[in-house]
Design a protein around this motif. Structure first.
Motif, short mmCIF file in Angstrom:
data_model
loop_
_atom_site.label_atom_id
_atom_site.label_comp_id
_atom_site.label_asym_id
_atom_site.label_seq_id
_atom_site.Cartn_x
_atom_site.Cartn_y
_atom_site.Cartn_z
N GLU A 27 0.83 -1.21 0.00
CA GLU A 27 0.00 0.00 0.00
C GLU A 27 0.86 1.26 0.00
O GLU A 27 0.55 2.23 -0.67
CB GLU A 27 -0.93 -0.01 1.21
CG GLU A 27 -2.01 1.06 1.14
CD GLU A 27 -3.03 0.93 2.26
OE1 GLU A 27 -3.63 1.95 2.59
OE2 GLU A 27 -3.20 -0.19 2.79
N GLU A 28 1.96 1.23 0.74
CA GLU A 28 2.88 2.36 0.76
C GLU A 28 3.47 2.59 -0.63
O GLU A 28 3.54 3.73 -1.12
CB GLU A 28 4.00 2.11 1.77
CG GLU A 28 4.99 3.26 1.87
CD GLU A 28 6.07 2.99 2.89
OE1 GLU A 28 7.01 3.78 2.92
OE2 GLU A 28 5.96 2.00 3.66
N GLN A 29 3.85 1.52 -1.30
CA GLN A 29 4.41 1.63 -2.65
C GLN A 29 3.35 2.16 -3.62
O GLN A 29 3.64 3.00 -4.47
CB GLN A 29 4.91 0.26 -3.10
CG GLN A 29 5.68 0.30 -4.40
CD GLN A 29 6.25 -1.04 -4.76
OE1 GLN A 29 5.80 -2.07 -4.26
NE2 GLN A 29 7.23 -1.05 -5.64
N ARG A 30 2.11 1.70 -3.48
CA ARG A 30 1.02 2.17 -4.34
C ARG A 30 0.80 3.68 -4.15
O ARG A 30 0.64 4.43 -5.11
CB ARG A 30 -0.27 1.41 -4.03
CG ARG A 30 -1.44 1.81 -4.93
CD ARG A 30 -2.73 1.11 -4.54
NE ARG A 30 -3.10 1.30 -3.15
CZ ARG A 30 -3.72 2.40 -2.67
NH1 ARG A 30 -4.02 3.38 -3.48
NH2 ARG A 30 -4.03 2.49 -1.39
N LEU A 33 3.59 5.62 -5.80
CA LEU A 33 3.43 5.61 -7.25
C LEU A 33 2.32 6.56 -7.69
O LEU A 33 2.48 7.30 -8.67
CB LEU A 33 3.13 4.18 -7.74
CG LEU A 33 3.07 3.99 -9.24
CD1 LEU A 33 4.41 4.34 -9.88
CD2 LEU A 33 2.70 2.56 -9.58
N GLU A 34 1.21 6.60 -6.97
CA GLU A 34 0.12 7.53 -7.29
C GLU A 34 0.59 8.97 -7.19
O GLU A 34 0.28 9.81 -8.03
CB GLU A 34 -1.08 7.30 -6.37
CG GLU A 34 -1.86 6.06 -6.69
CD GLU A 34 -2.99 5.82 -5.69
OE1 GLU A 34 -3.17 6.64 -4.77
OE2 GLU A 34 -3.68 4.80 -5.85
N ARG A 35 1.35 9.27 -6.15
CA ARG A 35 1.86 10.64 -5.96
C ARG A 35 2.78 11.03 -7.11
O ARG A 35 2.70 12.14 -7.63
CB ARG A 35 2.61 10.73 -4.64
CG ARG A 35 3.16 12.14 -4.35
CD ARG A 35 3.87 12.20 -3.02
NE ARG A 35 4.93 11.21 -2.90
CZ ARG A 35 6.19 11.41 -3.25
NH1 ARG A 35 6.56 12.56 -3.77
NH2 ARG A 35 7.09 10.46 -3.09
N LEU A 36 3.63 10.11 -7.52
CA LEU A 36 4.55 10.41 -8.61
C LEU A 36 3.83 10.51 -9.95
O LEU A 36 4.24 11.30 -10.81
CB LEU A 36 5.64 9.34 -8.68
CG LEU A 36 6.61 9.33 -7.50
CD1 LEU A 36 7.52 8.13 -7.58
CD2 LEU A 36 7.43 10.61 -7.48
N MET A 37 2.76 9.75 -10.15
CA MET A 37 2.06 9.76 -11.44
C MET A 37 1.10 10.93 -11.57
O MET A 37 0.56 11.16 -12.64
CB MET A 37 1.30 8.44 -11.64
CG MET A 37 2.20 7.26 -11.88
SD MET A 37 3.34 7.48 -13.25
CE MET A 37 2.25 7.23 -14.61
N LEU A 44 10.87 10.74 -13.34
CA LEU A 44 10.69 10.15 -12.02
C LEU A 44 11.99 9.65 -11.42
O LEU A 44 12.31 9.91 -10.28
CB LEU A 44 9.69 9.00 -12.09
CG LEU A 44 8.29 9.38 -12.53
CD1 LEU A 44 7.42 8.15 -12.58
CD2 LEU A 44 7.70 10.40 -11.60
N PHE A 45 12.74 8.90 -12.21
CA PHE A 45 13.92 8.26 -11.68
C PHE A 45 15.10 8.56 -12.59
O PHE A 45 14.94 8.60 -13.80
CB PHE A 45 13.71 6.73 -11.63
CG PHE A 45 12.48 6.33 -10.90
CD1 PHE A 45 12.42 6.36 -9.52
CD2 PHE A 45 11.34 5.94 -11.58
CE1 PHE A 45 11.29 6.00 -8.84
CE2 PHE A 45 10.19 5.58 -10.92
CZ PHE A 45 10.16 5.61 -9.54
N PRO A 46 16.25 8.73 -12.01
CA PRO A 46 17.42 8.88 -12.88
C PRO A 46 17.76 7.52 -13.48
O PRO A 46 18.11 6.58 -12.77
CB PRO A 46 18.52 9.37 -11.94
CG PRO A 46 18.09 8.92 -10.59
CD PRO A 46 16.59 8.88 -10.60
N VAL A 47 17.57 7.41 -14.76
CA VAL A 47 17.81 6.13 -15.42
C VAL A 47 19.30 6.05 -15.70
O VAL A 47 19.82 6.75 -16.55
CB VAL A 47 16.99 6.00 -16.71
CG1 VAL A 47 17.27 4.68 -17.39
CG2 VAL A 47 15.52 6.13 -16.39
#
Length: 171
Positions: A27-30, A33-37, A44-47
């Motif tokens: 749930e924390e990960q979800r 992810l919602e906050r970032l999306m 989002l992430f340094p690739v």
């Protein structure tokens, strides 16, 4: 003592977020992810490459992050393409509507012109008959006949209003 510095500009205010306490790691990960999306325009992430100082166990994490980032970019590209196609379609609809209106107006003018031509021919014919019958007729009687003709024209206009002004199925 130091000189007073310029006042700071006010911070932009963020929308208040409801407080949600995650009950599990999933749930924390979800939630993260919602906050970032919510704002997908930012990266989002340094690739980075798979050998960027990570151990062998981190490679799978990197792979998942990279896959998710590529999915997000593909989604944004697809949304932009869809929006572009929608705008083009709306422009095409507007253009077709304008062309149809122009054609309708042109046909309306043509019908009106023919109608006026017929009425004028009818008036001329009636005047010729009138002149042939009684060339010495007074103007008063002629004006009463004009009134009758005007009433006939008005009746014809009313009849025309009931007819449809276009025909379906013609291209």
């Amino acid at each position: 003592m130091a000189a007073p510095s310029a006042p700071r500009p006010p911070r932009p205010r963020k929308e208040p977020q409801p407080l949600v306490i995650p009950r599990s790691a999933a749930e924390e990960q979800r939630l993260r992810l919602e906050r970032l999306m919510r704002n997908p325009q930012t990266e989002l992430f340094p690739v980075a490459g798979s050998s960027a100082g990570a151990g062998s166990g981190e490679f799978h994490v990197y792979r998942h992050l990279r896959r998710r980032e590529y999915q997000r970019q593909d989604f944004m590209d697809a949304m932009a393409e869809k929006q572009r196609l929608d705008e083009e379609f709306q422009k095409k609809l507007e253009r077709n509507k304008m062309i149809a209106e122009e054609q309708t107006a042109k046909r309306r003018r043509k019908r009106q012109k023919l109608k006026e031509k017929k009425l004028q021919a009818k008036k001329n014919k009636l005047e010729q008959k009138k002149q042939e019958k009684e060339p010495g007729q007074s103007q008063e009687q002629g004006s009463s006949e004009d009134d009758e003709e005007d009433s006939k024209e008005e009746e014809e206009k009313e009849d025309d209003a009931e007819e449809p002004s276009f025909v379906m199925g013609r291209g």
